[in-house]
Design a protein around this motif. Sequence first.
Motif, short mmCIF file in Angstrom:
data_model
loop_
_atom_site.label_atom_id
_atom_site.label_comp_id
_atom_site.label_asym_id
_atom_site.label_seq_id
_atom_site.Cartn_x
_atom_site.Cartn_y
_atom_site.Cartn_z
N THR A 1 14.17 -7.23 -6.75
CA THR A 1 13.83 -8.11 -7.86
C THR A 1 14.46 -7.59 -9.15
O THR A 1 14.98 -6.47 -9.19
N ASN A 2 14.39 -8.40 -10.19
CA ASN A 2 14.97 -8.04 -11.47
C ASN A 2 14.47 -6.68 -11.95
O ASN A 2 13.28 -6.38 -11.88
N LEU B 1 19.49 -3.60 -10.85
CA LEU B 1 19.74 -5.02 -10.67
C LEU B 1 19.16 -5.79 -11.85
O LEU B 1 17.98 -5.66 -12.16
N LYS B 2 20.01 -6.56 -12.50
CA LYS B 2 19.56 -7.44 -13.59
C LYS B 2 19.88 -8.87 -13.19
O LYS B 2 21.00 -9.18 -12.80
N ILE B 3 18.87 -9.73 -13.27
CA ILE B 3 19.05 -11.14 -12.93
C ILE B 3 18.78 -11.94 -14.20
O ILE B 3 17.69 -11.86 -14.77
N LYS C 1 21.02 -17.56 -13.13
CA LYS C 1 21.63 -17.52 -11.80
C LYS C 1 22.69 -16.43 -11.70
O LYS C 1 23.43 -16.37 -10.73
N LYS C 2 22.77 -15.56 -12.71
CA LYS C 2 23.76 -14.48 -12.70
C LYS C 2 23.11 -13.16 -12.31
O LYS C 2 22.00 -12.85 -12.74
N TYR C 3 23.84 -12.42 -11.50
CA TYR C 3 23.39 -11.11 -11.04
C TYR C 3 24.33 -10.04 -11.60
O TYR C 3 25.55 -10.18 -11.54
N TYR C 4 23.73 -8.96 -12.12
CA TYR C 4 24.50 -7.85 -12.65
C TYR C 4 24.00 -6.57 -11.99
O TYR C 4 22.80 -6.41 -11.74
#
Length: 147
Positions: A89-90, A107-109, A112-115
């Motif tokens: 999760t974020n 993980l950064k959400i 709809k973008k994932y980093y």
Amino acid sequence: MKLHSDGSIKAIYSATQGKKQYRPLMSSKIPAGFPSPAQDYIEGKLDLNEYLIVHPASTFFVRVDGYSMQGAGIMPDDILIVDRALEATNNRIVIAIVDGELTVKRLKIKGKKYYLVPENDEFEPILIQEGMDFIIWGVVTYVIHKV
């Protein structure tokens, strides 16, 4: 698993179940200093496997190599406990595979973008884009390092 790493992961080991190894657990929390290890303070015994590993079949130990996560307290040669059964999760620290390379990042959400974001300003975040081979391999639950 063949290890291809971006330099942030040195090795992966599976968790094993075996003889339980209990250690004394002190009953009082220690804000500063350390109480006398007299028997009066022993609450019980603690098996670190029971405390640190929720899903033994899907838990692995990963040795870190690199400084991209030093801001999160993760240093070279630290051991990460990684649970592949947990949902990524974020804001969780994850082990990810990006275009065939293993990496450890936060993980950064955002929408709809994932980093995949490092915890060191010397490294750039990775924006996951369409066409990239991207898999969350597992979620980091604990960091073990010497002090």
